[in-house]
Design an enzyme around this catalytic site. Structure first.
Site, PDB file in Angstrom:
ATOM      1  N   TYR A 238     -12.933  -2.393  -2.222  1.00 13.43           N
ATOM      2  CA  TYR A 238     -13.376  -2.513  -0.670  1.00 13.43           C
ATOM      3  C   TYR A 238     -15.198  -1.822  -0.786  1.00 13.43           C
ATOM      4  O   TYR A 238     -15.241  -1.595   0.587  1.00 13.43           O
ATOM      5  CB  TYR A 238     -12.627  -1.142  -0.244  1.00 13.43           C
TER       6      TYR A 238
ATOM      7  N   PHE B 237     -14.557   4.926   7.823  1.00 14.89           N
ATOM      8  CA  PHE B 237     -13.071   4.968   7.197  1.00 14.89           C
ATOM      9  C   PHE B 237     -13.556   4.758   5.760  1.00 14.89           C
ATOM     10  O   PHE B 237     -11.836   5.471   5.028  1.00 14.89           O
ATOM     11  CB  PHE B 237     -12.646   4.410   7.975  1.00 14.89           C
TER      12      PHE B 237
ATOM     13  N   ARG C 103       2.657  -6.304   9.623  1.00 16.74           N
ATOM     14  CA  ARG C 103       2.496  -5.485   9.703  1.00 16.74           C
ATOM     15  C   ARG C 103       3.233  -5.462  10.755  1.00 16.74           C
ATOM     16  O   ARG C 103       2.746  -4.190  12.455  1.00 16.74           O
ATOM     17  CB  ARG C 103       0.700  -5.844   9.941  1.00 16.74           C
TER      18      ARG C 103
ATOM     19  N   THR D 143      -5.306  -7.233  11.001  1.00 15.77           N
ATOM     20  CA  THR D 143      -6.016  -5.314  10.721  1.00 15.77           C
ATOM     21  C   THR D 143      -5.267  -4.692  11.043  1.00 15.77           C
ATOM     22  O   THR D 143      -4.217  -4.119  10.643  1.00 15.77           O
ATOM     23  CB  THR D 143      -7.191  -5.911  10.081  1.00 15.77           C
TER      24      THR D 143
ATOM     25  N   ASN E  45      -1.542   0.112   6.887  1.00 11.00           N
ATOM     26  CA  ASN E  45      -0.921  -1.025   7.308  1.00 11.00           C
ATOM     27  C   ASN E  45      -0.499  -1.541   6.574  1.00 11.00           C
ATOM     28  O   ASN E  45      -0.280  -3.167   6.947  1.00 11.00           O
ATOM     29  CB  ASN E  45      -1.952  -2.209   8.286  1.00 11.00           C
TER      30      ASN E  45
ATOM     31  N   GLU F 186      -9.779 -10.804  -7.134  1.00  9.98           N
ATOM     32  CA  GLU F 186      -8.841  -9.911  -6.421  1.00  9.98           C
ATOM     33  C   GLU F 186      -7.791  -9.435  -8.200  1.00  9.98           C
ATOM     34  O   GLU F 186      -7.050  -8.622  -8.566  1.00  9.98           O
ATOM     35  CB  GLU F 186      -8.366  -9.689  -6.038  1.00  9.98           C
TER      36      GLU F 186
ATOM     37  N   ARG G  16      -2.033 -14.648   4.363  1.00  8.26           N
ATOM     38  CA  ARG G  16      -2.951 -13.786   5.361  1.00  8.26           C
ATOM     39  C   ARG G  16      -1.651 -14.059   6.574  1.00  8.26           C
ATOM     40  O   ARG G  16      -1.796 -12.863   7.597  1.00  8.26           O
ATOM     41  CB  ARG G  16      -4.059 -14.224   5.573  1.00  8.26           C
TER      42      ARG G  16
ATOM     43  N   HIS H 104      -1.881  -5.430   1.694  1.00  9.84           N
ATOM     44  CA  HIS H 104      -3.169  -6.210   1.763  1.00  9.84           C
ATOM     45  C   HIS H 104      -3.001  -7.132   1.474  1.00  9.84           C
ATOM     46  O   HIS H 104      -1.885  -7.488   0.461  1.00  9.84           O
ATOM     47  CB  HIS H 104      -4.147  -5.515   0.752  1.00  9.84           C
TER      48      HIS H 104
ATOM     49  N   LYS I 269       1.214  -0.986   0.411  1.00  4.91           N
ATOM     50  CA  LYS I 269       0.229  -0.313  -0.090  1.00  4.91           C
ATOM     51  C   LYS I 269       0.751   1.139   0.082  1.00  4.91           C
ATOM     52  O   LYS I 269       1.738   0.994   0.884  1.00  4.91           O
ATOM     53  CB  LYS I 269      -0.855  -0.086   1.550  1.00  4.91           C
TER      54      LYS I 269
HETATM   55  P1  IDP Z   1      -7.806  -6.365   5.704  1.00  6.99           P
HETATM   56  O1  IDP Z   1      -6.860  -5.822   5.084  1.00  6.99           O
HETATM   57  O2  IDP Z   1      -7.302  -6.908   7.070  1.00  6.99           O
HETATM   58  O3  IDP Z   1      -8.923  -7.628   5.208  1.00  6.99           O
HETATM   59  P2  IDP Z   1     -10.318  -5.828   5.799  1.00  6.99           P
HETATM   60  O4  IDP Z   1     -11.337  -5.914   7.219  1.00  6.99           O
HETATM   61  O5  IDP Z   1     -10.875  -6.262   4.520  1.00  6.99           O
HETATM   62  O6  IDP Z   1      -8.686  -5.743   6.453  1.00  6.99           O
HETATM   63  O7  IDP Z   1     -10.310  -3.867   5.899  1.00  6.99           O
HETATM   64  C1  IDP Z   1      -9.792  -3.359   4.322  1.00  6.99           C
HETATM   65  C2  IDP Z   1      -8.568  -2.698   4.922  1.00  6.99           C
HETATM   66  O8  IDP Z   1      -9.728  -1.501   5.307  1.00  6.99           O
HETATM   67  C3  IDP Z   1      -7.584  -2.614   5.763  1.00  6.99           C
HETATM   68  O9  IDP Z   1      -6.380  -3.488   5.299  1.00  6.99           O
HETATM   69  C4  IDP Z   1      -7.171  -1.179   6.530  1.00  6.99           C
HETATM   70  O10 IDP Z   1      -6.453  -0.248   5.445  1.00  6.99           O
HETATM   71  C5  IDP Z   1      -8.706  -0.433   6.091  1.00  6.99           C
HETATM   72  N1  IDP Z   1      -9.269  -0.608   8.020  1.00  6.99           N
HETATM   73  C6  IDP Z   1      -9.804  -1.894   8.063  1.00  6.99           C
HETATM   74  N2  IDP Z   1     -10.919  -1.064   8.965  1.00  6.99           N
HETATM   75  C7  IDP Z   1     -10.315   0.193   9.250  1.00  6.99           C
HETATM   76  C8  IDP Z   1     -11.285   0.946  10.758  1.00  6.99           C
HETATM   77  O11 IDP Z   1     -11.582   1.066  12.069  1.00  6.99           O
HETATM   78  N3  IDP Z   1     -10.250   2.022  10.602  1.00  6.99           N
HETATM   79  C9  IDP Z   1      -9.321   3.349   9.576  1.00  6.99           C
HETATM   80  N4  IDP Z   1      -9.432   1.701   8.200  1.00  6.99           N
HETATM   81  C10 IDP Z   1      -9.350   0.260   8.633  1.00  6.99           C
HETATM   82 MG    MG Z   2     -10.067  -7.564   4.074  1.00  7.30          MG
END
Ligand code: IDP
Ligand code: MG
Length: 184
Positions: free
Chosen positions: A49, A57, A102, A91, A112, A126, A85, A115, A9
């Site tokens: 997303y 957010f 991470r 996350t 973080n 994807e 993963r 992805h 990212k």
């Molecule tokens: P993942 O990346 O671990 O699969 P997801 O829940 O699919 O997690 O969320 C996608 C991305 O959205 C996260 O990697 C992060 O960049 C962002 N994100 C997720 N939760 C939050 C939050 O609570 N606040 C701000 N950004 C978030």
């Molecule tokens: Mg995800």
């Protein structure tokens, strides 16, 4: 073998972590089958997303992910989606296990570093979203035989297809052929 998508990212690019991220996957034994830099389009990110579209957010996430180019990796390996993963970590980077990408490199739930696809179905969707067919490669890797045992490489699949049930039966049959040849 399974395939999965990783995106380094914008924060990963800015923090000079492209090389480290690729190295971790390479050293684990995942096979790089696609690699490119691209400025992700908002329409692609909206699909990517869609599960987060009602979150507060969401807009900020789209803006951050489209702010500068990302680096995209297509990786292949046995159980690649789950393995990747695990290497990436949870996350919220502040909760992520030390030893994960991470957990080692980030402090944020949003910025973080990477992805990684969550499920095998998501990974296929994807990869299609971000790579053209001709950008994904099939090739032999020299260390393949050191990474997986024969059955994990699918070397006995043809035996099972012929009605044999196991690797053991395959070897039994090979022994019998050898004995027959010796007796001739
Ligand atoms: P993942 O990346 O671990 O699969 P997801 O829940 O699919 O997690 O969320 C996608 C991305 O959205 C996260 O990697 C992060 O960049 C962002 N994100 C997720 N939760 C939050 C939050 O609570 N606040 C701000 N950004 C978030
Ligand atoms: Mg995800």
């Amino acid at each position: 073998m399974r395939r999965t998508l990783v995106i380094v990212k914008p924060d990963g690019i800015n923090r000079c972590l492209i090389g480290d991220v690729i190295t971790r996957f390479e050293k684990k034994g995942l096979k790089l089958i696609g690699l490119k830099m691209d400025l992700l389009k908002v329409y692609q990110l909206k699909d990517h997303y869609v599960h987060l579209q009602d979150k507060p957010f969401y807009e900020e996430l789209l803006e951050y992910m489209s702010s500068i180019p990302c680096v995209l990796l297509a990786l292949e390996g046995k159980d690649a989606v789950a393995v990747v993963r695990k290497l990436v970590g949870s996350t919220n980077a502040r909760d992520a296990d030390i030893g994960t990408i991470r957990g080692d490199y980030a402090m944020s739930v949003q910025t973080n570093i990477v992805h990684a696809s969550e499920t095998e179905d998501a990974a296929e969707d994807e990869l299609k979203r971000f790579f053209k067919d001709e950008e994904l490669f099939e090739y032999d890797k020299m260390n393949f035989n050191w990474l997986y045992c024969n059955s994990e490489q699918g070397k006995y699949d043809h035996v099972e297809n012929e009605g044999k049930s196991s690797e053991a039966e395959y070897f039994e049959e090979k022994e019998e052929i050898k004995k027959d040849q010796e007796n001739e």
